[in-house]
Motif scaffolding. Sequence first.
Motif, PDB file in Angstrom:
ATOM      1  N   GLN A 110      48.153  43.754 -44.812  1.00 53.95           N
ATOM      2  CA  GLN A 110      48.597  44.986 -44.145  1.00 53.95           C
ATOM      3  C   GLN A 110      49.741  45.638 -44.910  1.00 53.95           C
ATOM      4  O   GLN A 110      49.792  46.855 -45.039  1.00 53.95           O
ATOM      5  CB  GLN A 110      49.009  44.678 -42.696  1.00 53.95           C
ATOM      6  CG  GLN A 110      47.810  44.454 -41.781  1.00 53.95           C
ATOM      7  CD  GLN A 110      48.183  43.911 -40.415  1.00 53.95           C
ATOM      8  OE1 GLN A 110      49.076  43.067 -40.296  1.00 53.95           O
ATOM      9  NE2 GLN A 110      47.504  44.383 -39.374  1.00 53.95           N
ATOM     10  N   LYS A 111      50.650  44.808 -45.437  1.00 48.76           N
ATOM     11  CA  LYS A 111      51.764  45.350 -46.235  1.00 48.76           C
ATOM     12  C   LYS A 111      51.241  46.002 -47.493  1.00 48.76           C
ATOM     13  O   LYS A 111      51.749  47.016 -47.949  1.00 48.76           O
ATOM     14  CB  LYS A 111      52.754  44.225 -46.591  1.00 48.76           C
ATOM     15  CG  LYS A 111      53.648  43.864 -45.411  1.00 48.76           C
ATOM     16  CD  LYS A 111      54.883  43.091 -45.816  1.00 48.76           C
ATOM     17  CE  LYS A 111      55.598  42.569 -44.575  1.00 48.76           C
ATOM     18  NZ  LYS A 111      55.355  41.114 -44.362  1.00 48.76           N
ATOM     19  N   VAL A 128      47.078  34.372 -40.012  1.00 45.71           N
ATOM     20  CA  VAL A 128      47.838  35.518 -39.507  1.00 45.71           C
ATOM     21  C   VAL A 128      48.727  36.078 -40.620  1.00 45.71           C
ATOM     22  O   VAL A 128      48.762  37.286 -40.868  1.00 45.71           O
ATOM     23  CB  VAL A 128      48.719  35.115 -38.300  1.00 45.71           C
ATOM     24  CG1 VAL A 128      49.668  36.234 -37.908  1.00 45.71           C
ATOM     25  CG2 VAL A 128      47.839  34.737 -37.119  1.00 45.71           C
ATOM     26  N   GLU A 129      49.426  35.162 -41.274  1.00 36.17           N
ATOM     27  CA  GLU A 129      50.331  35.539 -42.367  1.00 36.17           C
ATOM     28  C   GLU A 129      49.573  36.261 -43.492  1.00 36.17           C
ATOM     29  O   GLU A 129      50.083  37.232 -44.054  1.00 36.17           O
ATOM     30  CB  GLU A 129      50.907  34.259 -42.964  1.00 36.17           C
ATOM     31  CG  GLU A 129      52.400  34.172 -43.004  1.00 36.17           C
ATOM     32  CD  GLU A 129      52.787  32.770 -43.431  1.00 36.17           C
ATOM     33  OE1 GLU A 129      52.910  32.553 -44.647  1.00 36.17           O
ATOM     34  OE2 GLU A 129      52.925  31.893 -42.539  1.00 36.17           O
ATOM     35  N   GLN A 155      46.026  39.971 -34.941  1.00 30.81           N
ATOM     36  CA  GLN A 155      46.994  40.553 -35.867  1.00 30.81           C
ATOM     37  C   GLN A 155      46.409  41.771 -36.597  1.00 30.81           C
ATOM     38  O   GLN A 155      47.111  42.763 -36.843  1.00 30.81           O
ATOM     39  CB  GLN A 155      47.444  39.498 -36.887  1.00 30.81           C
ATOM     40  CG  GLN A 155      48.288  40.014 -38.049  1.00 30.81           C
ATOM     41  CD  GLN A 155      49.602  40.627 -37.577  1.00 30.81           C
ATOM     42  OE1 GLN A 155      50.213  40.174 -36.608  1.00 30.81           O
ATOM     43  NE2 GLN A 155      50.039  41.699 -38.253  1.00 30.81           N
ATOM     44  N   GLU A 202      48.850  39.754 -42.417  1.00 33.95           N
ATOM     45  CA  GLU A 202      50.097  40.543 -42.513  1.00 33.95           C
ATOM     46  C   GLU A 202      50.356  40.980 -43.953  1.00 33.95           C
ATOM     47  O   GLU A 202      50.744  42.119 -44.213  1.00 33.95           O
ATOM     48  CB  GLU A 202      51.294  39.716 -42.020  1.00 33.95           C
ATOM     49  CG  GLU A 202      51.419  39.678 -40.502  1.00 33.95           C
ATOM     50  CD  GLU A 202      52.531  38.733 -40.047  1.00 33.95           C
ATOM     51  OE1 GLU A 202      53.001  38.919 -38.915  1.00 33.95           O
ATOM     52  OE2 GLU A 202      52.910  37.812 -40.803  1.00 33.95           O
ATOM     53  N   ARG A 203      50.129  40.044 -44.878  1.00 33.86           N
ATOM     54  CA  ARG A 203      50.330  40.337 -46.295  1.00 33.86           C
ATOM     55  C   ARG A 203      49.404  41.471 -46.753  1.00 33.86           C
ATOM     56  O   ARG A 203      49.825  42.380 -47.464  1.00 33.86           O
ATOM     57  CB  ARG A 203      50.040  39.070 -47.106  1.00 33.86           C
ATOM     58  CG  ARG A 203      50.943  38.899 -48.297  1.00 33.86           C
ATOM     59  CD  ARG A 203      50.563  37.653 -49.036  1.00 33.86           C
ATOM     60  NE  ARG A 203      50.744  36.457 -48.183  1.00 33.86           N
ATOM     61  CZ  ARG A 203      51.526  35.434 -48.502  1.00 33.86           C
ATOM     62  NH1 ARG A 203      52.164  35.429 -49.637  1.00 33.86           N
ATOM     63  NH2 ARG A 203      51.652  34.406 -47.702  1.00 33.86           N
TER      64      ARG A 203
END
Length: 292
Positions: free
Chosen positions: A226-227, A219-220, A247, A223-224
């Motif tokens: 996506q940033k 998930v993390e 996510q 997210e990374r």
Amino acid sequence: GTPTALMVGSGMGAEKGILIRNGEAIQTFKEVKAIAFDKTGTITKGKPEVTDIVLVNDVKDQDILYFAGSIENGSEHPLAHAIVEKAKNQNIRFGEVEQFNAVVGMGVEGRVDGEIVLVGNRRLMKEKNIPYEEYENELIRLEEEAKTAMLIARGEHLLGIIAVADPIKEDSARAIALLESMGIKTAMITGDNKRTAAAIGKMVGITHVISEVLPDGKVEEVERLQKKYGTVAMVGDGINDAPALKQANVGIAIGTGTDIAIEAADVTLVRGELTGIISAIKLSRSIFTKIK
Ligand code: ADP
Ligand code: MG
């Protein structure tokens, strides 16, 4: 209007083996800037087979397969299936297993006929204080051949290494190349070790390889991405992939994968072919340039 377009989209998708659970995904596909792929069962077939057995001193083939097979018989992991199959092919009958435990991201442990047995990666051996460093070069050699090498210990001693290879799907490299040519970045997220992951990445043309990720870490990593890139799709098949599929802006499940992944995803690639993603993106781009 949009509802009609979505219905048309769904129909066209079904023809190409793409099952759309969430209609919004058809719109989001055209925005996708990067796609993260799970390795096992997504880029590869998820059907690893034993290729190498490296034995410590006077350990026998039959012994290592007996202990490893007995323990792995209680695991659902594809790596476990490979070992169990190999043992069964050699007509090995498994021993009595107690205290079976799957150690997340590391392997499995338990007692076979009362003796402690471990099957897993370096992390597991370090945690249980089993010396394996003498075999580091063997591990590296196998991993550079894109194989996953598992260490087997009985009591306080190493019995050896069992390595497996998981064939890459026929269309993985082509799908990656097409995506990159469409300006979409590709990445691979896996729990496997860095050398095996890099070797598989190289074979399919993915340069951004994220390895040794614990199941919760996917998930993390999404997210990374996506940033960094904005709209990100994630493709996966496993129970471990489900949170990352949720996510992602578009979650894509492999139809031959687990129900949990399919339920978490927006779309399913029914036959598991990664080139289906290209059809979905093209479909999305064409529908939403037509309706204005
Ligand atoms: P992945 O699904 O990418 O393989 P996992 O978190 O399931 O990721 O596994 C990570 C690593 O942990 C594997 O590459 C392997 O080294 C070890 N491992 C996990 N399960 C087992 C098992 N049943 N037997 C042996 N090793 C295992
Ligand atoms: Mg997988």
